[in-house]
Design an enzyme around this catalytic site. Sequence first.
Site, PDB file in Angstrom:
ATOM      1  N   GLU A 191       0.804  -1.219   0.000  1.00  0.00           N
ATOM      2  CA  GLU A 191       0.000   0.000   0.000  1.00  0.00           C
ATOM      3  C   GLU A 191       0.838   1.271   0.000  1.00  0.00           C
ATOM      4  O   GLU A 191       0.344   2.336  -0.330  1.00  0.00           O
ATOM      5  CB  GLU A 191      -0.935  -0.010   1.216  1.00  0.00           C
ATOM      6  CG  GLU A 191      -2.123   0.909   1.070  1.00  0.00           C
ATOM      7  CD  GLU A 191      -3.219   0.621   2.078  1.00  0.00           C
ATOM      8  OE1 GLU A 191      -3.618   1.556   2.773  1.00  0.00           O
ATOM      9  OE2 GLU A 191      -3.659  -0.542   2.164  1.00  0.00           O
ATOM     10  N   ASP A 247      -2.666  -3.333   3.356  1.00  0.00           N
ATOM     11  CA  ASP A 247      -2.962  -3.309   4.789  1.00  0.00           C
ATOM     12  C   ASP A 247      -4.019  -4.359   5.087  1.00  0.00           C
ATOM     13  O   ASP A 247      -5.006  -4.495   4.349  1.00  0.00           O
ATOM     14  CB  ASP A 247      -3.463  -1.934   5.211  1.00  0.00           C
ATOM     15  CG  ASP A 247      -2.316  -1.003   5.576  1.00  0.00           C
ATOM     16  OD1 ASP A 247      -1.150  -1.398   5.364  1.00  0.00           O
ATOM     17  OD2 ASP A 247      -2.584   0.106   6.067  1.00  0.00           O
ATOM     18  N   TYR A 262      -0.566  -3.585  14.118  1.00  0.00           N
ATOM     19  CA  TYR A 262      -1.545  -2.947  13.226  1.00  0.00           C
ATOM     20  C   TYR A 262      -2.514  -2.084  14.027  1.00  0.00           C
ATOM     21  O   TYR A 262      -3.133  -2.552  14.997  1.00  0.00           O
ATOM     22  CB  TYR A 262      -2.309  -4.024  12.455  1.00  0.00           C
ATOM     23  CG  TYR A 262      -3.258  -3.484  11.413  1.00  0.00           C
ATOM     24  CD1 TYR A 262      -2.774  -2.935  10.235  1.00  0.00           C
ATOM     25  CD2 TYR A 262      -4.635  -3.504  11.613  1.00  0.00           C
ATOM     26  CE1 TYR A 262      -3.646  -2.427   9.271  1.00  0.00           C
ATOM     27  CE2 TYR A 262      -5.511  -3.005  10.662  1.00  0.00           C
ATOM     28  CZ  TYR A 262      -5.004  -2.469   9.488  1.00  0.00           C
ATOM     29  OH  TYR A 262      -5.866  -1.959   8.555  1.00  0.00           O
TER      30      TYR A 262
END
Length: 678
Positions: A47, A143, A345
């Site tokens: 990404e 992601d 994350y």
Amino acid sequence: MSAAFLSASRLFSRNFFAGTRDNSQIIRTFAAKKTTNNEDMIVCIAEKPSVARDIARIIGANSSRDGYMEGNGYQVTWTFGHLCTLKEPGDYTAAWKPWALTQLPMVPQRFGIKLIDDNGIKKQFAIIERLMQAADGIVNCGDAGQEGELIQRWVMQKAQAKCPVKRLWISSMTDEAIREGFANLKDQQDYQPLYLAGLSRAIGDWLLGMNATRLYTLKYGQNRQVLSIGRVQTPTLALIVNRQKEIENFKPEPYWVLATVYRDTTFTATKGKFTSKEEGEKAFATIEGKPFTVTKVEKKEGKEQPPQLYDLTSLQVDCNRKYGFSAEQTLNLIQALYERKLTTYPRVDTQYLSDDIYPKCPQTMNGLYQTKFNGVAPYAELIKPIGGKPLKKSKRVFDTSKVTDHHAIIPTGVIPSNLNPVEQKVYDLVARRFIAVFLPDCKFSTTTVLGEVKGDEEVVEFKVTGKEILDPGWRVVLGKASEKAEDTENSENSENAEKAEKASEAEERTLPTFVKGESGDHKPTLTEKWTTPPPYYNEASLLRAMETAGKFVEDETLRAAMKENGIGRPSSRASIIETLFKRHYIKRDRKRLIATPTGIELIDLIREELLKSCELTGIWEKKLRDIEHQKYDAKQFIDELKAQVAEIVHEVMADNSNRRVTVLSDAELKKVKSPKKQ
């Protein structure tokens, strides 16, 4: 998989998964090997360029090319977040290009995507398209979340990729996590429900946003400003406006509190507030000059568990309360820490870890033990008491059933370096919260003393409570500053904050030793006070309200249960708040969020509860989550929304009131006076 779900899959996405070869034919080991001309080429797409570089280094793609890295049979390329977006109304038909009430509602027969009109994006996409069309396999390294899935799926569709696709699904960017992820690549088809949920969200936002924004702009906007309406932003604005009206319409009422000082300790009458001065004075006269007697002394010991680990919203709340960071600033900071491999994350809505994380926690704790900032090891002394022994495993921390795609935000164990001051503050919160959950409960003793004064006509009872910390346990990690921040979460004006702090200090004081039956002189007081309105929203309290669909919920467990019906996703709430600022619907007054005349009038105009109800929007969010978990049909969600949009258009078009919304320029916005402090 249900027939309805398969139907939705076919309806919403191009199936380019047919003919997937065996995993062993497209996924390589990490053993060094030479690339030959006839060897399969695997394209990995991340990404961001920084993420792509990390992945490329791990899998041996070390040669730089224009827009990608290459080596060891891999080509690693990247997007810049979204490269594609849903088409605009004018892309479907020329009749929808000009804004006209007669063309509403706009409902495309089939939704399509297009490249974002940016030269840099077009150049990078051309590179991606060339690589994908020549690839033997693709690894989606976006992601690991709903938005990341949507970003990469749209790029693959636009590039007309035909080869098999695998999914890299990781919760941190450490070298170990990347290696483990590539060793356990998933089938792209496993994440089709995630993609359908993201696509349904995007289409739903398009249907409501495009139609309602044009509708309200043309009907009420004076042809000077776009009146932006959104599935999440409008109910969020309604929260702020309704709270502001509640404050402005609040009428303070007096009340009187009877208290007395005995042995330098203030006891308060248990009867509560007196609504009339005469009633209070009567009680005061009853006890004046009469002895105070202690009737009961009760001492109870209790325990307080550590707070749960951070999800994104709770981290944003703490950063706003403690440091004044906006929700968007906190998201950007924790995202940067994730990309630097320091935390896991961040775009998560769970405060739990899965059970398989437990064996890795000692290694993470060791990394924190070695961490130093400016030569000082801030966590070493905190970790020492639990070092060298198994870490406690609590269901309040480790519960696989509470974790879907990702677990709570925790440090990775990678030792940080070169953090700027604001990054260090966010990292410190995450690190201390992680350490805290493994420390013992805080042990305290609560003492309650009851007393009474016998008057001529009645007996007036009094009470005081004190709290003594016997063993701070986990509280050594968070300290007094954190406790005060917890107490003042909803007290953004100085008066309320001061009251909350005094109440906290009073509760945690140690009382003198009292004995049942003792008696003596005392000094009664009758104090006049006034009721106060609820506080204005600040970003911390607004985030909590969005999380629980507008309901104020203090209990941590109940709040977690209500997240299913919150409005917006954790990762989107910050941008929603920023959109309200950009649209001149709200402004900041120190930490307070104030609705502007434009924002207030817009909410007043909207009669359709669907557009501004947090509860209804929360139900939509629940349906989107159910689509992700294959409990609800994506096609049904879109069909329902189409019908609702058509109804909204009909109702607004029937309004003959000729009302208009005040439109403010930047200069005019600055002149808008903030409400007076209550």
